[in-house]
Design a protein around this motif. Structure first.
Motif, short mmCIF file in Angstrom:
data_model
loop_
_atom_site.label_atom_id
_atom_site.label_comp_id
_atom_site.label_asym_id
_atom_site.label_seq_id
_atom_site.Cartn_x
_atom_site.Cartn_y
_atom_site.Cartn_z
N LEU A 48 3.55 -13.78 7.11
CA LEU A 48 2.38 -13.50 6.44
C LEU A 48 1.21 -14.00 7.09
N ARG A 49 1.24 -15.04 7.88
CA ARG A 49 0.39 -15.42 9.00
C ARG A 49 0.11 -14.21 9.98
N LEU A 50 1.09 -13.77 10.32
CA LEU A 50 0.88 -12.77 11.46
C LEU A 50 0.25 -11.47 10.73
N LEU A 51 0.40 -11.12 9.61
CA LEU A 51 -0.10 -9.91 9.06
C LEU A 51 -1.75 -10.30 8.58
N LEU A 52 -1.84 -11.32 8.38
CA LEU A 52 -3.40 -11.91 8.07
C LEU A 52 -3.95 -11.88 9.37
N GLN A 53 -3.47 -12.37 10.51
CA GLN A 53 -4.10 -12.32 11.89
C GLN A 53 -4.28 -10.98 12.33
N ARG A 54 -3.38 -9.95 11.76
CA ARG A 54 -3.74 -8.49 11.98
C ARG A 54 -4.54 -7.87 11.20
N GLY A 55 -5.29 -8.34 10.40
CA GLY A 55 -6.37 -7.64 9.70
C GLY A 55 -5.94 -7.08 8.17
N ALA A 56 -4.76 -7.69 7.61
CA ALA A 56 -4.36 -7.24 6.37
C ALA A 56 -5.39 -7.49 5.36
N SER A 57 -5.67 -6.71 4.31
CA SER A 57 -6.69 -7.10 3.19
C SER A 57 -6.16 -8.07 2.46
N VAL A 58 -6.85 -9.13 2.34
CA VAL A 58 -5.90 -10.41 1.45
C VAL A 58 -6.27 -9.94 0.10
N ASP A 59 -7.16 -9.07 -0.55
CA ASP A 59 -7.28 -9.14 -1.93
C ASP A 59 -6.87 -7.49 -2.37
N LEU A 60 -6.24 -6.70 -1.42
CA LEU A 60 -5.77 -5.63 -1.83
C LEU A 60 -4.83 -5.78 -2.98
N ALA A 61 -4.75 -4.67 -3.91
CA ALA A 61 -3.86 -4.91 -5.18
C ALA A 61 -3.45 -3.56 -5.79
N PRO A 62 -2.74 -2.95 -4.84
CA PRO A 62 -2.37 -1.51 -5.54
C PRO A 62 -1.45 -1.57 -6.76
N GLY A 63 -0.63 -2.53 -6.76
CA GLY A 63 0.30 -2.51 -8.12
C GLY A 63 -0.33 -3.27 -9.13
N GLY A 64 -1.71 -3.82 -9.09
CA GLY A 64 -2.17 -4.66 -10.31
C GLY A 64 -2.39 -5.87 -10.02
N THR A 65 -1.83 -6.53 -9.08
CA THR A 65 -1.78 -7.96 -8.83
C THR A 65 -1.91 -7.95 -7.12
N THR A 66 -2.96 -9.28 -6.87
CA THR A 66 -2.92 -9.60 -5.56
C THR A 66 -1.81 -10.42 -5.01
N ALA A 67 -1.81 -10.31 -3.69
CA ALA A 67 -0.58 -11.18 -2.89
C ALA A 67 -0.79 -12.79 -3.42
N LEU A 68 -1.80 -13.13 -3.82
CA LEU A 68 -2.00 -14.34 -4.17
C LEU A 68 -1.44 -14.72 -5.62
N HIS A 69 -1.57 -13.82 -6.39
CA HIS A 69 -0.65 -13.84 -7.79
C HIS A 69 0.61 -13.81 -7.33
N GLN A 128 6.49 -8.77 15.02
CA GLN A 128 5.77 -8.93 16.19
C GLN A 128 5.81 -7.82 16.98
N ARG A 129 6.86 -7.01 16.98
CA ARG A 129 7.11 -5.77 17.92
C ARG A 129 6.49 -4.57 17.19
N PHE A 130 6.44 -4.59 15.84
CA PHE A 130 5.70 -3.52 15.17
C PHE A 130 4.26 -3.91 14.94
N PHE A 131 3.73 -4.91 15.27
CA PHE A 131 2.23 -5.21 15.10
C PHE A 131 1.93 -6.10 16.08
N PRO A 132 1.64 -5.58 17.29
CA PRO A 132 1.42 -6.43 18.72
C PRO A 132 -0.27 -6.75 18.47
N ARG A 133 -0.83 -7.55 19.33
CA ARG A 133 -2.23 -7.68 19.29
C ARG A 133 -3.06 -6.47 19.04
#
Length: 467
Positions: free
Chosen positions: A139-160, A81-86
């Motif tokens: 995870l909820r905080l990161l999603l609220q701060r605009g993290a791209s939900v389907d980003l997959a730099p290592g070959g899999t998504t966060a959903l995987h 919450q400190r690192f990623f304020p509104r």
């Protein structure tokens, strides 16, 4: 001890010394890494999906900050919450640095653990880290701060990652924020393919509720989720997938249907009932009991090889052909080759069931070889020998039985006695009746107006001796 300090134990120091060479290699490899952010998502279809988050359209930054990384790995919501304020964005990629110290969380609450060197070169994101560890609030905080939900730099998504780690709350969070339930990983797997354990059932339910393809195929093996569930012995997953319309007889790239996959999977003693339940559900849903794979093995061949007597009985009840030949081998060959490795699985039950359904018998000249390999299971030998009206017992038979099988000495003495004694009249009558009934033995005998012990005798019940 202050929050930012830690103690190196002698074990940790020795580990650091041993790691020096690996760190040098990692530093060299890191210099060769070039980041092309347009290629981080799994495919063009995923990259081009519309999103309601303006920040998702921006190329992700790369984070090397160990303080932020360790807050993610420990699930420290207060620090997050400190690192990623509104108003800030959490849309970035983490490149693990070889030789960096990272907190490896252990124990309840993930607040206990130790500091460890990292060597991973795979890129990851904050969503992957928190979703895979079950840190739902972070995870909820990161999603609220605009993290791209389907980003997959290592070959899999966060959903995987969430599905593989059996984190249903995180799975639901990702899906409600627009995660692609049918995203394909670098290895050609959809999130539903990652549900490989009983604990992943809730994840599978959420995926299907959000439109996961029930018959989606993996790229390399052409497996459906039903194949995966069958191979891993997951009856509750099977029931769920069948409810959603899973195709019960699709074959993968080597010709396995889900039923074949369940029967062919090696099974420990504690796994037998799970796989039996899986096969039962598949057969009730109409699975074909006779489909052969590319090696011409039917489900019965495979169940005999894995010595699952309940599955063998089930397949035979549903019409499996007892004498189908797969490259010159019938199911009886498969069970006899497995007896010595699976004595605790009661292989004698399988041999008895096959013979009572009309299986071919062992060529009499090969009985000493069978005796040599199967003597650890005297009941298996008893069933086999009782399928013959005459036996030519020689010294070769005696030599085939290991001297170590002392606890079964009484049984084998009854076998060796047949060298001088003909089979009993009672046994000869049994053989005559069995020959007359042929492949109908298992159907006719239970209906005969005979005492139970005589019916069992006709069906090659075990007595602990031959006569």
């Amino acid at each position: 001890m202050s929050r930012g300090s830690f103690v190196f134990t002698p074990t940790a120091l020795r580990s650091l010394q041993l790691d020096e060479e690996m760190l040098e290699r990692d530093r060299f490899k890191r210099q060769l890494v070039s980041h092309r952010f347009s290629g981080y998502t799994l495919n063009r279809g995923v990259r081009d999906r519309p999103t309601s988050r303006p920040s998702a359209a921006l190329p992700p930054a790369v984070c090397h900050d160990l303080v932020i990384q360790n807050a993610l790995y420990t699930g420290d919501l207060e620090a997050m919450q400190r690192f990623f304020p509104r108003g800030s964005t959490a849309n970035f990629i983490i490149e693990p640095q070889g030789g960096d110290m990272r907190w490896v969380a252990r124990g309840e609450g993930k607040r206990q653990g130790l500091w460890s060197l990292t060597y991973e070169q795979e890129l990851t994101t904050p969503l992957h880290i928190t979703a895979g560890r079950g840190f739902a609030d972070c995870l909820r905080l990161l999603l609220q701060r605009g993290a791209s939900v389907d980003l997959a730099p290592g070959g899999t998504t966060a959903l995987h990652e969430a599905c593989e780690s059996c984190q249903p709350e995180c799975t639901k969070l990702l899906l409600t924020h627009g995660a692609n339930a049918n995203a394909v990983s670098e290895d050609g797997l959809m999130p539903l393919h990652m549900c490989t354990s009983p604990e992943s059932l809730e994840c599978a339910k959420y995926l299907l509720q959000f439109g996961a393809a029930i018959n989606g195929r993996s790229i390399e093996e052409d497996d459906t989720p039903l194949h995966i569930a069958a191979r891993n012995g997951l009856p509750e997953h099977i029931e769920l997938y069948l409810h959603y319309g899973a195709a019960v007889d699709k074959q993968n790239d080597v010709g396995l249907t889900p039923l074949n996959a369940a029967c062919s999977q090696p099974q420990e003693l504690q796994d037998l009932q799970r796989y039996f339940k899986v096969c039962q559900l598949l057969l009730e849903a109409g699975a074909d009991v006779s489909t052969m794979d590319q090696e011409k093995h039917s489900p019965l061949h495979m169940a005999c090889k894995n010595v699952n007597a309940d599955i063998v009985d089930l397949l035979l009840e549903n019409g499996a052909c007892v004498n189908n030949m797969g490259y010159g081998e019938a199911p009886m060959h498969n069970i006899l080759k497995a007896v010595c490795y699976k004595i605790s699985h009661k292989p004698e039950r399988v041999v008895r069931a096959l013979l009572n359904h009309g299986s071919i018998r062992v060529w009499p000249g090969a009985l000493p070889t069978v005796l040599k390999h199967c003597c650890g299971s005297p009941q298996t030998i008893e069933v086999l020998l009782n399928a013959y009206s005459k036996l030519r017992v020689t010294d070769t038979w005696v030599e085939s039985v290991s001297p170590e099988i002392f606890k079964h000495q009484e049984f084998y003495e009854s076998v060796f006695a047949l060298a001088q004694t003909p089979r009993s009249l009672q046994h000869l009558a049994r053989c005559r009746i069995r020959t007359f009934l042929d492949t109908s033995i298992h159907k006719v005998v239970p209906k005969l107006n005979l005492p139970t012990f005589l019916k069992n005798y006709l069906l090659l019940d075990f007595r602990g001796y031959v006569h």
